[in-house]
Enzyme design. Sequence first.
Site: not given
Length: 719
Positions: A297, A344, A401, A403, A451
Site C-alpha cells: 500500500d 445525463d 453509461v 456497458e 474503472h
Amino acid sequence: MIYQGENLSVRYIADGIAELTFDAKQGSVNKLDKSTLVSLDEAITALQQQSALQGLLVSSAKDAFIVGADITEFLGLFALPEQELAAWLTKANDIFNALEDLAVPTISAINGYALGGGCEFILSTDLRVGEPGARIGLPETQLGIMPGFGGTVRLPRVIGADNAMEWITTGKNYKAAAAQKFGMLDAVVPAEKLRDAALAMLQDAISEKIDWQSRRQAKLSPLALNQIEATMSFNCAKGMVIAKAGPHYPAPITAVKTMEKAARCGRTEALALEGKYFIGLAQSEVAQALVGIFLNDQQLKGLAKKASKNAQNINQAAVLGAGIMGGGIAYQSASRGVPAVMKDINQAALELGMNEASKLLNKQLERGRIDGLKMGKILSAINPSLNYEAIANCDIVVEAVVENPKIKAAVIQEVEQKVSEDTIVASNTSTIPISLLAKNLSRPEKFCGMHFFNPVHRMPLVEVIRGEKTSQETIDSVVAYAAKMGKTPVVVNDCPGFFVNRVLFPYFFGFTRLLQDGADFVKVDKIMEKQFGWPMGPAYLLDVVGIDTGHHAGAVMASGFPERMSKDGEDAIDVMYQAERFGQKNGLGFYAYTKDRRGKPKKDADPASYDLLKQICNERYEYSSEQIIARMMIPMINEVVRCLEEGIIQSPAEADMALVYGLGFPPFRGGVFRYLDTMGLDKYVALADQYADLGPLYQVTDGLRAKAAAGETYYGKQG
C-alpha cells in the site's frame, strides 16, 4: 548537551530538568527503527550517569511524536531465527525498562501521533500530557502481530484490563480527549501550551505534589483484579474477539490470552510472556501477509505521489451517465474537493444520481462524521445537467453509461467534440478494451480507462487503464485524480477485462465447471468463505453482482480469450440468466432473497435453483474442502501470473493490492503472489498439475514452472 544522536538529543533546560527530544534527521517523522533504539539506549545510559538530574521531559521536534516502529524493517526482523528475534525484543524492552526505572519522574509531551512503539514508549514514562490533535493507539493487531515493547503489560495497568483489551484488539487510535477519559493522558492542553504544561506537571512530580512513585509501582506489579473479576473480564473479551476477528486473524485473541496469563505477574515475567507470544505471531504467515499488504500500500501511495508531479491539474470533473454508479463517482469527487457535473439525457437518472449522493451524505450526517454545513457544501458541488454546455470547462470527463461497446464509443466520440483539447476523457468500463473505444477519437492520447468498483464510496480500488495511444501525462493525471478522490489507483495495460475482471472470470468458470461436475453451490460458497476467507462465495457474489452482468461480461471474456475462456454448451450462469434469475436485483438467483427485519437482503438456498441446475449438472458428488479450493483458485492464480508475465500488471505488489482492494481477496493471505510465495512455487505447480486435465485454465505457464524449478519467489527478500 548530555547526548546528541542522529535521531534524538538530550540537554538540560532548567536546573535538574533534562529534555529528550526526538528529531529524526532522515524523513519527516520520528520512528522507533533499529538506529533510533540504539540512540535511545545510549541517551538513557547517559541520563543514568547524571547525578544532578531531577526530572525528564520527553518531546518531539516533528509534527508527530513517534508514528511507531519502522514497518519496512519488519519482514526482515520476523524472518530472523527465533533466538535472534527474541534477543532484539529483549534489548528493546531493556531500553524501555531503563527509561521507566530512572530514579527521577518522567513525562511525555505528546503532539500528533504516538502509535505502536510510540504509544508503548509513552507508557514507559510516569506522566503523559497531550495537545488536542494528538492521536494515541496500538494498531499492531491490524498487521497480524501484537504490541511487543510492553504494550500488553503496561496498558492494562494504566487504563484497566477491559479498556486495554478494547484498544489492543481493535487496533484503533484515539483522539486526545478520549485518551484522557480512558486515563491514558493526565491532561490535554492547547498545542502552544504543551511544553509549559508538561514542565509544570513535572515540577509538581519533583516536589511530590504528584505521587509518581505509586503510579510507577502499579506498572511493575500484577494487575489489580481479583480472580472473579479477571475471569469475567477475560472470558467476555475472548468471546467478543473470537466472534469479531474469526479464525483467520489470530493476533487479537492471542493478545487477550497474553494479558490474561500476565495478569498475576510482575513486569519481568509479564514481558517474557509478551515476547513469547509476539514471536509466535511475528513468524506466522498471517503477519507476513498483513505486513506485506501495508508495504504494498505504501508502494502504491509512492507511485501516486510520483505521478502527481507530472499530472495536469484537475479542478473540475464531469460524470456522463447518472444513476447509482454515476452518482457514486460524482459524490466521491465532490466530497474530496473536486466539484463534479453529472450529465445525463434523462431527468429521472439525474434524480437517481443525486438521491444516491444525498443518501451517502445523510449516512455520514447520522454518524456524526459531517455536519449540515459540510453536507450542503458537497451537494452544491454536484451539478446535475441535461446539457453538454455544463461540461465544456471540465478538466476530466468520466463516462459511466451502459456497458455496451457501441453506445460507449458513440458517447465518448460525441463528448470529445464538446470539451477542450486539454480535457481528459476516461471510460468507467469494466471489460471493454480501451483501444477499441478509442478507435474513432481524434485525441486518443487524452483517453484512458478509469474503472471504479461498486459501491464506489466503499471500494478502494480504481483501475487506470492505458490504451495503445494513451499518453503518460494522461495516465499520471488520472492516477493523481483517483488518489485525490481517496482511492488507490493501479495502472494496468489494456486487454479484455483489464486485470481484475480478467482474473475474476476464470474463478467463475472454475465454479461453473465444479457445479457441472456435481458440486453443491451452497457447500462451495461455505468453503470459499469460511475456509479460504473470501467475503462472499462465488454463487453469492454472482447474485450480488447480477447474473445478467456476469453473463454479459463472461461472453466478453470468452471472445477475448477463446483458447481458455470459451465454453462448450451452457453452464450454470447461462441457465440462471435464461430463467431470468438475475440475483439480488430481482430477488432470485442461485439463492432466493427476502428482506430481514432491518430491510436487508436475506438469502436462502432455493430448491428451484437445484431443479434448474439438474439440466446441465452431473449427479451430486461430495468434493473435499481441498479439492474445492484447488478447483476454484487455480484458474484465477494462473491468470494472475499470465497478467504479470504479459505486462498487463506491472508488479506482484500492484497485482496483490488490486486483488485485495478490488475483489476482497482475503487480506490474511496477502494476495495471489504472497499466497504463492507462502505455499512455495514448487508445491503450487505440483498441485496445479494434478488438475491440468481440466483444461487450459488449469495449466501453469512455462514462466511459473521455470521460476518454481529455480527455487525463486515473487517477492524475493523483503525488509
